[in-house]
Design a protein around this motif. Structure first.
Motif, short mmCIF file in Angstrom:
data_model
loop_
_atom_site.label_atom_id
_atom_site.label_comp_id
_atom_site.label_asym_id
_atom_site.label_seq_id
_atom_site.Cartn_x
_atom_site.Cartn_y
_atom_site.Cartn_z
N MET A 210 -1.05 48.68 16.17
CA MET A 210 -1.86 47.47 16.31
C MET A 210 -3.26 47.69 15.76
SD MET A 210 -0.05 44.99 17.53
CE MET A 210 -1.35 43.84 17.99
N ALA A 211 -3.84 48.86 16.01
CA ALA A 211 -5.18 49.14 15.49
C ALA A 211 -5.18 49.17 13.97
CB ALA A 211 -5.69 50.47 16.05
N GLU A 212 -4.18 49.83 13.37
CA GLU A 212 -4.10 49.91 11.91
C GLU A 212 -4.00 48.51 11.30
OE1 GLU A 212 -1.77 54.16 11.18
OE2 GLU A 212 -0.61 52.32 11.50
N MET A 213 -3.14 47.68 11.88
CA MET A 213 -2.93 46.35 11.31
C MET A 213 -4.16 45.47 11.49
SD MET A 213 1.12 45.59 12.06
CE MET A 213 1.18 46.05 13.79
N LYS A 214 -4.85 45.60 12.61
CA LYS A 214 -6.08 44.82 12.82
C LYS A 214 -7.17 45.26 11.85
CE LYS A 214 -7.22 43.87 17.17
NZ LYS A 214 -7.39 44.05 18.65
#
Length: 266
Positions: A210-214
């Motif tokens: 989720m952090a990477e995609m955000k």
């Protein structure tokens, strides 16, 4: 190989530091803390090699799943420019509060980016189903499931028939891409949506993914306009992937004037 050795050496240093903290009775947060503290039934801990290689696996194994989700997200943004506009507005607020650094605090202040990803995962989960084996006899509705029976958990079907949305119409219809649904009180609940699995085998890399995609959505919203060629067939790969590779044309935005500089075709 040299890059891999350098990365493994870095992970080993982090593992050593985590073990020292654990021995001193200090908390070790995050995935590394879970790995160094883990014990089996006999009280044995993971070896350094097992920990280091699991960290490497965590970073690399999620590459295809995250990229597939981002491909669907960018395709959705191509079809819904109003969603991209909302992402840009959110990033203006994040920049005003946190500056350019994409820190943990900055990522936490991106609820709409989070909603866009979760809405994409609702409609097109990378993993459409999971196989499990019953560890004991148990009732399932009108059926009696015996121990050792193999079961399929249909994640995509469960998301499509989620009671929160199944009877809705208009923008909240289950087939509609509408990230705002995830900003509602009902949308904040997990419902039947389980894109990262559930229970003791919940994806260890979910927060990292989720952090990477955000981060990518934040950078795209801040600095680029783009067009995506999503008129293609989506074929089975790691999830459903665009047969044409989803080529993008990016145009970098001039932050000072909001004007654009010449496009770069990727």
């Amino acid at each position: 190989m040299a890059a891999k050795r350098k990365m493994l050496a870095h992970f080993q240093e982090a593992t050593n530091a985590a073990r020292d903290k654990l021995a001193a009775g200090q908390p070790v947060p995050g995935v590394l803390g879970i790995l160094v503290a883990a014990k089996d039934e006999q009280g044995n801990r993971l070896t350094d090699q097992q920990i280091v290689e699991n960290i490497l696996l965590l970073l690399l194994a999620g590459h295809d799943t995250s990229s597939t989700t981002l491909a669907h997200t960018l395709s959705n943004l191509q079809d819904h420019p109003e969603v991209l506009d909302k992402l840009r507005a959110e990033q203006e607020a994040v920049l005003a509060t946190h500056g350019k650094q994409l820190t943990a605090a900055a990522l936490k202040d991106m609820p709409y980016a989070d909603a866009v990803i979760r809405e994409t995962l609702r409609r097109t989960p990378v993993v459409e189903g999971l196989f499990r084996m019953a560890v004991e006899d148990f009732p399932l509705g009108e059926y009696a499931v015996p121990k050792d029976m193999h079961l399929l958990l249909p994640l995509k079907y469960l998301a499509e028939t989620d009671p929160r949305w199944v009877n809705e119409t208009g923008d909240l219809h289950p087939a509609v891409f509408h990230p705002d649904r995830m900003m509602t009180p009902e949308g904040q609940k997990p419902g039947q949506q389980m894109p990262f699995g559930h229970g003791s085998r919940y994806c260890l890399g979910a927060n990292l993914a989720m952090a990477e995609m955000k981060v990518l959505l934040a950078l795209m919203a801040r600095y680029y306009s783009f067009t995506a060629d999503n008129k293609t067939e989506w074929v089975q790969g790691v999830g459903k992937v665009p047969k044409n590779g989803l080529p993008l044309v990016l145009t970098q935005l001039d932050a000072s004037s909001k004007a654009c500089i010449p496009a770069l075709a990727l």
